[in-house]
Design a protein around this motif. Structure first.
Motif, PDB file in Angstrom:
ATOM      1  N   SER A 255       0.824  -1.287   0.095  1.00  0.00           N
ATOM      2  CA  SER A 255       0.202   0.018  -0.261  1.00  0.00           C
ATOM      3  C   SER A 255       0.741   1.220  -0.135  1.00  0.00           C
ATOM      4  CB  SER A 255      -1.008   0.081   1.057  1.00  0.00           C
ATOM      5  OG  SER A 255      -1.620   1.367   1.334  1.00  0.00           O
ATOM      6  N   ASP A 258      -0.541   3.838   2.489  1.00  0.00           N
ATOM      7  CA  ASP A 258      -0.046   3.542   3.796  1.00  0.00           C
ATOM      8  C   ASP A 258       1.342   3.444   4.029  1.00  0.00           C
ATOM      9  OD1 ASP A 258      -2.680   3.735   3.971  1.00  0.00           O
ATOM     10  OD2 ASP A 258      -3.006   1.458   4.509  1.00  0.00           O
ATOM     11  N   ARG A 284      -4.768   2.757   9.643  1.00  0.00           N
ATOM     12  CA  ARG A 284      -4.074   3.540   8.610  1.00  0.00           C
ATOM     13  C   ARG A 284      -3.584   4.610   9.349  1.00  0.00           C
ATOM     14  NH1 ARG A 284      -7.506   4.722   3.549  1.00  0.00           N
ATOM     15  NH2 ARG A 284      -5.180   4.818   2.764  1.00  0.00           N
ATOM     16  N   THR A 289      -5.196   9.363   5.633  1.00  0.00           N
ATOM     17  CA  THR A 289      -6.424   9.232   5.686  1.00  0.00           C
ATOM     18  C   THR A 289      -6.911  11.081   5.813  1.00  0.00           C
ATOM     19  OG1 THR A 289      -6.584   9.188   7.974  1.00  0.00           O
ATOM     20  CG2 THR A 289      -6.772   7.267   6.856  1.00  0.00           C
ATOM     21  N   ARG A 297      -7.156  -0.627   6.898  1.00  0.00           N
ATOM     22  CA  ARG A 297      -6.776  -1.395   5.460  1.00  0.00           C
ATOM     23  C   ARG A 297      -7.568  -2.692   5.212  1.00  0.00           C
ATOM     24  NH1 ARG A 297      -6.118   0.389   0.628  1.00  0.00           N
ATOM     25  NH2 ARG A 297      -4.558   1.951   1.451  1.00  0.00           N
ATOM     26  N   ALA A 310     -10.951   0.116   2.556  1.00  0.00           N
ATOM     27  CA  ALA A 310     -10.649   0.670   3.854  1.00  0.00           C
ATOM     28  C   ALA A 310     -11.968   0.401   4.967  1.00  0.00           C
ATOM     29  CB  ALA A 310     -10.229   2.039   4.189  1.00  0.00           C
TER      30      ALA A 310
END
Length: 359
Positions: A255, A258, A284, A289, A297, A310
């Protein structure tokens, strides 16, 4: 009052560019049914404040949506400032749940081009629902003393996700726009932080006011994201094809937002609505965010492919906008302070901000 696509925020902190939509919260799908609450017979204080905007055609409930540089000039095509509004035909107290459509997103600047909001996708009952980026439909009802807002999918019937809203207060606005109350200024961050955006002498129109409220999630909500190529429909792009959730996470799924690679041991798999879903144990990061809303996640297996998204858990407080409290901070999380409330304006307040714009 309306939905806000926080997952669609495109923030470029290298240039300290802030973007947000002043709408009501994150997207997802509700899979839990809360315990029934008696239907009220009289308006609560929160419901009365709520109705002071949404039942008046001369007031309405306005929100801003923006992507503006914190300093210096704005670039048309990248930066924008737009608004939309919402109006109910009748009170949910005596007329039951009321459904209405938000207005189109309208550019309010002289020199910038509006960048239209993108749809939100949610996973619910084994399928991907699409919530329109603009001209979306909301269904409002009263539950106890609270205001419940159901955001509907593009069929204007299916509930994609829901919020309970409470803690309403109304604040009247007078004097110069640039000396607005802290909550309003911080909510709209770069509109007020960038001295090139607002005129220093513009004043509020008579009757200008905003309402402030908090919101919480109703049911577990599963946002569905594109993993690679950006799309706008129900066919989101997978992270892995022709594989299983277990196999993909054993290898590891990266990710970028992230800033980590997720492995099977970093969470747990369960089946929700007939779909195997892996949920990370740790939330996260705020840098991904840009909200105080805790999100987790997820990866899920659907039709032989693995997708991402999410989770926002049932009862989670839904964060609002944010402001740059420490521009010199080393990381995104150091630079911003997230806000736990939401703001809507009446028409006089909205028009006052528009009249004060220098962009």
């Amino acid at each position: 009052m309306n939905r806000c696509h926080w997952q669609a925020i495109a923030t470029t902190f290298a240039a300290l560019t802030l973007s947000a939509c002043g709408g009501g919260g994150d997207s997802g799908a509700s899979t839990q049914t809360p315990a029934p609450t008696p239907t009220p017979t009289t308006l609560s204080a929160d419901q009365s404040v709520f109705e002071s905007l949404v039942l008046s055609s001369t007031q309405r409930s306005y929100q801003m949506r923006w992507n503006l540089n914190l300093t210096g000039a704005q670039v048309s095509g990248t930066n924008y400032l737009a608004s939309d509004h919402f109006l109910l035909a009748a009170s949910p107290l005596s007329n039951g749940a009321q459904t209405a459509q938000q207005s189109a997103s309208t550019d309010v600047t002289s020199n910038l081009v509006n960048v239209l909001p993108t749809p939100t996708r949610v996973l619910k009952n084994g399928q991907i629902l699409v919530v329109p980026g603009q001209l979306g439909s909301l269904r409002v009802s009263y539950v106890g003393n609270d205001v419940q807002v159901d955001t509907l999918a593009d069929d204007a019937v299916t509930v994609a996700y829901s919020q309970r809203r409470q803690g309403y207060s109304r604040v009247n606005l007078t004097g110069t726009v640039v000396t607005s109350p802290t909550d309003l200024a911080q909510w709209h961050n770069s509109l007020f932080a960038n001295p090139a955006v607002l005129s220093g002498t513009a004043t509020y129109l008579s009757g200008a006011a905003y309402i402030k409220f908090s919101a919480s999630n109703v049911g577990d909500r599963y946002n569905a994201f594109d993993c690679t190529t950006a799309t706008t429909g129900a066919s989101i792009t997978p992270c892995r094809t022709a594989t299983t959730l277990n196999a993909a996470l054993t290898t590891g799924l990266v990710s970028n937002s992230d800033g980590r690679t997720y492995l099977l041991a970093d969470g747990a798999i369960s089946t929700v609505g007939g779909v195997p879903i892996w949920v990370a144990t740790a939330p996260r990061p705020v840098s991904a965010t840009l909200s105080s809303t805790l999100q987790y996640r997820i990866y899920f297996e659907l039709s032989g492919n693995v997708y991402t998204g999410a989770l926002i858990r049932d009862g989670q407080a839904i964060g609002g906008s944010y402001h740059v409290s420490n521009p010199a901070g080393a990381t995104v999380a150091d630079r911003i302070t997230t806000l736990p409330f939401h703001i809507r304006m009446n028409k006089a307040a909205h028009d006052s901000l528009v009249n004060a714009l220098a962009i």
